[in-house]
Enzyme design. Structure first.
Site, PDB file in Angstrom:
ATOM      1  N   SER A  37      -0.141 -21.265  16.693  1.00  0.00           N
ATOM      2  CA  SER A  37      -0.405 -20.611  15.395  1.00  0.00           C
ATOM      3  C   SER A  37      -1.874 -20.748  15.005  1.00  0.00           C
ATOM      4  O   SER A  37      -2.293 -20.311  13.942  1.00  0.00           O
ATOM      5  CB  SER A  37       0.477 -21.242  14.311  1.00  0.00           C
ATOM      6  OG  SER A  37       0.344 -22.646  14.316  1.00  0.00           O
ATOM      7  N   HIS A 170       8.964  12.911 -17.889  1.00  0.00           N
ATOM      8  CA  HIS A 170       9.291  13.860 -16.802  1.00  0.00           C
ATOM      9  C   HIS A 170       8.062  14.651 -16.361  1.00  0.00           C
ATOM     10  O   HIS A 170       8.189  15.790 -15.927  1.00  0.00           O
ATOM     11  CB  HIS A 170      10.405  14.824 -17.232  1.00  0.00           C
ATOM     12  CG  HIS A 170      11.568  14.131 -17.871  1.00  0.00           C
ATOM     13  ND1 HIS A 170      12.606  13.591 -17.139  1.00  0.00           N
ATOM     14  CD2 HIS A 170      11.832  13.850 -19.168  1.00  0.00           C
ATOM     15  CE1 HIS A 170      13.471  13.026 -17.962  1.00  0.00           C
ATOM     16  NE2 HIS A 170      13.022  13.158 -19.205  1.00  0.00           N
ATOM     17  N   SER A 291     -15.761  14.979   1.803  1.00  0.00           N
ATOM     18  CA  SER A 291     -15.009  15.428   2.964  1.00  0.00           C
ATOM     19  C   SER A 291     -16.003  15.796   4.055  1.00  0.00           C
ATOM     20  O   SER A 291     -17.096  16.273   3.771  1.00  0.00           O
ATOM     21  CB  SER A 291     -14.168  16.647   2.578  1.00  0.00           C
ATOM     22  OG  SER A 291     -13.894  17.430   3.716  1.00  0.00           O
ATOM     23  N   LYS A 297     -15.874  18.683  -1.900  1.00  0.00           N
ATOM     24  CA  LYS A 297     -14.854  17.700  -2.256  1.00  0.00           C
ATOM     25  C   LYS A 297     -15.414  16.383  -2.795  1.00  0.00           C
ATOM     26  O   LYS A 297     -16.440  15.888  -2.358  1.00  0.00           O
ATOM     27  CB  LYS A 297     -13.980  17.355  -1.028  1.00  0.00           C
ATOM     28  CG  LYS A 297     -13.087  18.470  -0.546  1.00  0.00           C
ATOM     29  CD  LYS A 297     -12.028  18.892  -1.540  1.00  0.00           C
ATOM     30  CE  LYS A 297     -10.941  17.860  -1.739  1.00  0.00           C
ATOM     31  NZ  LYS A 297     -10.088  17.735  -0.560  1.00  0.00           N
ATOM     32  N   GLU A 304      -6.333   6.037  -3.956  1.00  0.00           N
ATOM     33  CA  GLU A 304      -5.386   6.432  -2.896  1.00  0.00           C
ATOM     34  C   GLU A 304      -5.088   5.268  -1.966  1.00  0.00           C
ATOM     35  O   GLU A 304      -3.942   5.031  -1.579  1.00  0.00           O
ATOM     36  CB  GLU A 304      -5.953   7.611  -2.089  1.00  0.00           C
ATOM     37  CG  GLU A 304      -5.768   8.949  -2.790  1.00  0.00           C
ATOM     38  CD  GLU A 304      -6.463  10.106  -2.086  1.00  0.00           C
ATOM     39  OE1 GLU A 304      -6.434  11.203  -2.631  1.00  0.00           O
ATOM     40  OE2 GLU A 304      -7.045   9.898  -1.004  1.00  0.00           O
ATOM     41  N   TYR A 331      14.109 -27.516   9.469  1.00  0.00           N
ATOM     42  CA  TYR A 331      12.956 -26.757   9.945  1.00  0.00           C
ATOM     43  C   TYR A 331      13.283 -25.990  11.227  1.00  0.00           C
ATOM     44  O   TYR A 331      13.932 -26.490  12.138  1.00  0.00           O
ATOM     45  CB  TYR A 331      11.755 -27.679  10.223  1.00  0.00           C
ATOM     46  CG  TYR A 331      10.564 -26.897  10.753  1.00  0.00           C
ATOM     47  CD1 TYR A 331       9.680 -26.290   9.877  1.00  0.00           C
ATOM     48  CD2 TYR A 331      10.377 -26.709  12.126  1.00  0.00           C
ATOM     49  CE1 TYR A 331       8.621 -25.523  10.354  1.00  0.00           C
ATOM     50  CE2 TYR A 331       9.324 -25.949  12.610  1.00  0.00           C
ATOM     51  CZ  TYR A 331       8.452 -25.358  11.717  1.00  0.00           C
ATOM     52  OH  TYR A 331       7.419 -24.581  12.186  1.00  0.00           O
ATOM     53  N   LYS A 339       3.109 -17.062   7.666  1.00  0.00           N
ATOM     54  CA  LYS A 339       1.682 -17.124   7.311  1.00  0.00           C
ATOM     55  C   LYS A 339       0.923 -15.812   7.314  1.00  0.00           C
ATOM     56  O   LYS A 339       0.251 -15.479   6.336  1.00  0.00           O
ATOM     57  CB  LYS A 339       0.980 -18.126   8.230  1.00  0.00           C
ATOM     58  CG  LYS A 339       1.405 -19.531   7.911  1.00  0.00           C
ATOM     59  CD  LYS A 339       0.916 -20.518   8.904  1.00  0.00           C
ATOM     60  CE  LYS A 339       1.703 -21.784   8.729  1.00  0.00           C
ATOM     61  NZ  LYS A 339       3.172 -21.612   8.935  1.00  0.00           N
TER      62      LYS A 339
HETATM   63  N1  ARG Z   1       2.806 -24.358  12.992  1.00  0.00           N
HETATM   64  C1  ARG Z   1       3.988 -24.857  12.386  1.00  0.00           C
HETATM   65  C2  ARG Z   1       4.405 -23.952  11.218  1.00  0.00           C
HETATM   66  O1  ARG Z   1       3.632 -23.164  10.814  1.00  0.00           O
HETATM   67  C3  ARG Z   1       3.735 -26.228  11.879  1.00  0.00           C
HETATM   68  C4  ARG Z   1       4.948 -27.079  11.841  1.00  0.00           C
HETATM   69  C5  ARG Z   1       5.383 -27.363  13.226  1.00  0.00           C
HETATM   70  N2  ARG Z   1       6.492 -28.239  13.280  1.00  0.00           N
HETATM   71  C6  ARG Z   1       7.212 -28.367  14.351  1.00  0.00           C
HETATM   72  N3  ARG Z   1       8.183 -29.198  14.314  1.00  0.00           N
HETATM   73  N4  ARG Z   1       6.999 -27.654  15.425  1.00  0.00           N
HETATM   74  O2  ARG Z   1       5.497 -24.017  10.721  1.00  0.00           O
END
Ligand code: ARG
Length: 475
Positions: A37, A170, A291, A297, A304, A331, A339
């Site tokens: 990540s 309307h 344009s 234009k 937009e 988890y 993210k």
């Molecule tokens: N990169 C992981 C996340 O965004 C961090 C937590 C990872 N935990 C694990 N047990 N692999 O969730």
């Protein structure tokens, strides 16, 4: 695989990954790239370090690590902040994510003390904390931007409180309203958005650290100390919930989606107002584009795009809802998918709010055109009916009489105000000369002088109240 190769592999993997001790072969490149990540979560680095500093401080006050270890950890982490800020930190995809990159660099810098930081902690409560810290800052920043937009709208409304335009239902001309009143309708929406952000912040402002992987920790930690240091209102009450739920991200994305809905509706109107057939406003050239083929234009690209970008923010909300919907406690790696959509949501609403606010500062209403449009379609017919009610007629009868007047005027191609006193009288004996003022645009808007009404006086009052409550220093 013979024993010596296995031993080599083990040695290799032990050295390489914080978790690789029990593995007999290194993770494949394919899997490493798929699961890492780092390329997006390094954005959390400052929050991650902020959380680590508070955690280490608590570990030392609880005598879980020594004061020397704490000092070294602090020194190392501060050095890492500098490296990140100067862009000299060497991020390594081999270390998977932001947490392990920072931890590994810390160990590189300070040795054994660095290895103690992860005591009584897991990446699960670490990431849940980082995300809360990060969103909290963003909420504060976005609230500030919403405040600025509110102030621009309030100032514009104050300046143009007397400008009359048609109000629509309307998309047909319905009743006269003031331009300021129309703008303040959006101000109300943005005010509620600020309250929604406040609520969202309040709901998530509890500390997950201490939950460790999912079940808590056997160390004598002081979670309240960490919570206080990091500005949380308290600690999460259930360790399983603390590390696994991302409802605060869902809530944030929902608020963001509502904000984009408001900006998109507003944009839609600006686009319409800018259309030469409507021609209600002017906007500075710097906010429009031309344009490549049609030289005449002037296109409203900013509203937009604001309307268009609403789609991706809705998409991120659906995406995080879907990420959560089938996860068993606690988890799961699915959570890592929380993210990129969140980051893009924040980037999108931030850039949209900034450019939208700047653009609104450069909007000029064309009051003559607005007035002409408000005079069309018998916009004061309701005032006429109300007039008859005030003369003693039941509303339904008054409504019917005015419908008849409108019908006849339409046939003759004239407006209500064009009828003579005698012509009026034919519809009802109680109609007098005083109806003339009632049928004017001013008569209509000045009569709606109650809280929430469209009269210039009320608009000024509301605009001033907004400026008083929402003025922020850097507006
Ligand atoms: N990169 C992981 C996340 O965004 C961090 C937590 C990872 N935990 C694990 N047990 N692999 O969730």
């Amino acid at each position: 695989m013979n024993t010596s190769t296995l031993a080599n592999q083990n040695q290799f993997s032990k050295k390489k990954y914080a978790w690789s001790g029990r593995f007999s072969e290194p993770v494949s490149e394919l899997v490493k790239n798929y699961t890492a990540s780092l390329k997006f979560d390094k954005r959390l680095a400052h929050c991650d370090i902020q959380g680590s500093l508070a955690h280490a401080e608590m570990l030392s006050t609880q005598n879980i690590i020594s004061i020397e270890d704490l000092r070294n950890i602090e020194k190392g982490l501060n050095q890492i902040i500098l490296e990140i800020n100067n862009d000299t930190f060497s991020w390594k995809i081999d270390f998977e994510d932001v947490h392990l990159n920072i931890e590994n660099r810390l160990i590189e810098l300070i040795g054994d003390a660095g290895k103690k930081l992860h005591t009584a902690r897991s990446r699960n409560d670490q990431i849940a904390t980082d995300m809360r810290l990060w969103i909290r800052d963003e909420i504060d920043d976005l609230t500030n931007l919403l405040n600025k937009l509110l102030c621009v709208l309030a100032n514009l409304s104050l300046e143009h409180a007397d400008v009359i335009m048609p109000g629509f239902t309307h998309l047909q001309v319905a009743q006269p309203i003031t331009f300021g009143h129309h703008l303040l309708a959006y101000a109300e929406m943005f005010k509620r958005d600020i309250y929604r952000f406040k609520d969202c912040r309040k709901h998530m402002n509890y500390l997950p650290l201490g939950s460790a992987a999912l079940a808590g920790t056997s160390f004598p930690i002081d979670r309240y100390r960490v919570a206080k240091n990091l500005g949380f209102d308290g600690v999460c009450q259930n360790s399983i919930d603390a590390i696994s739920d991302r409802d605060f991200i869902i809530e944030f994305c929902a608020v963001a989606s509502i904000i984009m809905t408001h900006l998109s509706r507003f944009s839609e109107e600006l686009i319409m107002w800018l259309n030469p057939q409507v021609n209600f406003i002017d906007i500075e050239d710097q906010f429009c584009t031309g344009s490549s083929i049609m030289p005449q234009k002037k296109n409203p690209d900013v509203p937009e795009l604001a309307r268009g970008k609403t789609g991706r923010v809705y998409g991120h909300l659906i995406s995080i809802l879907t990420v959560m919907k089938s996860q068993p406690l606690a988890y799961n790696k699915d959570n890592q998918e929380d993210k990129e959509g969140l980051f893009d949501t924040v980037d999108t609403i931030r850039s949209t709010l900034i450019v939208f606010t700047k653009m609104m500062q450069c909007i000029k209403p064309k009051s003559y055109n607005m007035r002409l449009a408000a005079l069309k379609n018998f916009s004061t017919a309701t005032d006429f009916a109300d007039y008859l009610v005030k003369k003693g007629l039941p509303f339904r009868d008054a409504h019917e009489i005015v419908s008849k007047v409108v019908y006849d005027c339409e046939k003759r191609g004239c407006g209500l105000e064009d009828l003579t006193k005698d012509e009026m009288k034919k519809y009802h004996s109680k109609i007098d000369d005083d109806v003339r003022n009632i049928l004017t645009l001013e008569g209509s808007i000045f009569s709606r002088n109650h809280v929430g009404g469209t009269s210039p006086e009320r608009v000024r009052e509301e605009a001033k109240a907004i400026l008083k409550q929402h003025y922020s220093v850097d507006t």
